[in-house]
Scaffold this active site. Structure first.
Site, PDB file in Angstrom:
ATOM      1  N   PHE A   1    -103.218 -40.833-111.292  1.00  0.00           N
ATOM      2  CA  PHE A   1    -103.993 -40.996-110.071  1.00  0.00           C
ATOM      3  C   PHE A   1    -103.104 -41.199-108.841  1.00  0.00           C
ATOM      4  O   PHE A   1    -103.457 -40.787-107.734  1.00  0.00           O
ATOM      5  CB  PHE A   1    -104.958 -42.184-110.224  1.00  0.00           C
ATOM      6  N   GLU A   2    -101.940 -41.788-109.032  1.00  0.00           N
ATOM      7  CA  GLU A   2    -101.042 -42.089-107.912  1.00  0.00           C
ATOM      8  C   GLU A   2    -100.149 -40.908-107.500  1.00  0.00           C
ATOM      9  O   GLU A   2     -99.498 -40.962-106.460  1.00  0.00           O
ATOM     10  CB  GLU A   2    -100.178 -43.300-108.256  1.00  0.00           C
TER      11      GLU A   2
ATOM     12  N   ILE B   1    -105.237 -38.660-120.944  1.00  0.00           N
ATOM     13  CA  ILE B   1    -105.784 -38.444-122.290  1.00  0.00           C
ATOM     14  C   ILE B   1    -107.195 -39.016-122.353  1.00  0.00           C
ATOM     15  O   ILE B   1    -107.441 -40.144-121.907  1.00  0.00           O
ATOM     16  CB  ILE B   1    -104.874 -39.094-123.362  1.00  0.00           C
TER      17      ILE B   1
ATOM     18  N   GLU C   1    -112.623 -43.379-124.527  1.00  0.00           N
ATOM     19  CA  GLU C   1    -113.997 -43.587-124.976  1.00  0.00           C
ATOM     20  C   GLU C   1    -115.008 -43.639-123.837  1.00  0.00           C
ATOM     21  O   GLU C   1    -116.210 -43.721-124.087  1.00  0.00           O
ATOM     22  CB  GLU C   1    -114.065 -44.886-125.781  1.00  0.00           C
ATOM     23  N   THR C   2    -114.535 -43.617-122.593  1.00  0.00           N
ATOM     24  CA  THR C   2    -115.448 -43.703-121.451  1.00  0.00           C
ATOM     25  C   THR C   2    -115.342 -42.450-120.589  1.00  0.00           C
ATOM     26  O   THR C   2    -114.536 -41.564-120.850  1.00  0.00           O
ATOM     27  CB  THR C   2    -115.109 -44.935-120.583  1.00  0.00           C
TER      28      THR C   2
ATOM     29  N   HIS D   1    -114.120 -42.354-117.695  1.00  0.00           N
ATOM     30  CA  HIS D   1    -112.956 -42.519-116.811  1.00  0.00           C
ATOM     31  C   HIS D   1    -112.087 -41.267-116.775  1.00  0.00           C
ATOM     32  O   HIS D   1    -111.625 -40.831-115.718  1.00  0.00           O
ATOM     33  CB  HIS D   1    -112.147 -43.732-117.289  1.00  0.00           C
TER      34      HIS D   1
ATOM     35  N   MET E   1     -98.053 -27.806-110.593  1.00  0.00           N
ATOM     36  CA  MET E   1     -98.945 -28.765-111.221  1.00  0.00           C
ATOM     37  C   MET E   1     -98.672 -28.834-112.719  1.00  0.00           C
ATOM     38  O   MET E   1     -99.001 -27.912-113.461  1.00  0.00           O
ATOM     39  CB  MET E   1    -100.398 -28.349-110.953  1.00  0.00           C
TER      40      MET E   1
ATOM     41  N   ARG F   1     -98.213 -29.913-125.804  1.00  0.00           N
ATOM     42  CA  ARG F   1     -98.215 -29.178-124.535  1.00  0.00           C
ATOM     43  C   ARG F   1     -97.005 -29.542-123.685  1.00  0.00           C
ATOM     44  O   ARG F   1     -96.510 -28.725-122.923  1.00  0.00           O
ATOM     45  CB  ARG F   1     -99.513 -29.455-123.777  1.00  0.00           C
TER      46      ARG F   1
END
Length: 143
Positions: A43-44, A70, A73-74, A76, A101, A115
């Site tokens: 995110f940063e 990765i 379970e949510t 997010h 990217m 990957r």
């Protein structure tokens, strides 16, 4: 001489290391200088790139984003992936900067590692090649 800022999320240190090995190999092979900047998570990455772009001390010809998200379970995962990938695209277009990217989004750590590994999918190396090509295109049209 060309110089690239490589921004690396070290949230998954082992995967970041694999991405960086592939990227460095391509940059070294092409004789391109680079700096490494580590951030806490994927995110940063976009914010760090924008900080550099807006700095009057920036001397970079391109930017390379390396990291990994990765699935957990949510939900997010979905929000982070969408925001990071979208922000990187916006940065490249709105700031007219070459950007590679190399942020992996994967269902498992095993898939992400495959990957990232330079002997398998080599996402880091491919992202480095992408930023180098975009630097060429930038120079063709904007220099």
């Amino acid at each position: 001489m060309s110089k690239v800022l490589t921004v690396i999320s070290d949230y998954y240190k082992d995967i970041a290391g694999l991405l960086l090995v592939g990227a460095k190999e391509e940059l070294d092979d092409k004789g391109v200088q680079y700096d490494e900047l580590y951030v806490p998570g994927a995110f940063e990455i976009p914010a760090a790139i924008v900080f550099s772009i807006m700095s009057d001390r920036s001397s970079y010809n391109g930017y390379l984003a390396l990291g990994c998200v990765i699935r957990g379970e949510t939900d997010h995962y979905h929000y982070i992936c969408k925001r990071v990938i979208g922000s990187l695209g916006e940065i490249a277009i709105q700031h007219s900067v070459p950007l590679g990217m190399g942020v992996i989004t994967a269902d498992s750590k095993e898939r992400a590692s495959a990957r990232a590994d330079k002997n398998q999918k080599n996402v880091g190396g491919n992202a480095a090649l992408a930023v180098l090509r975009m630097m060429e295109i930038y120079n063709q049209f904007l220099k």
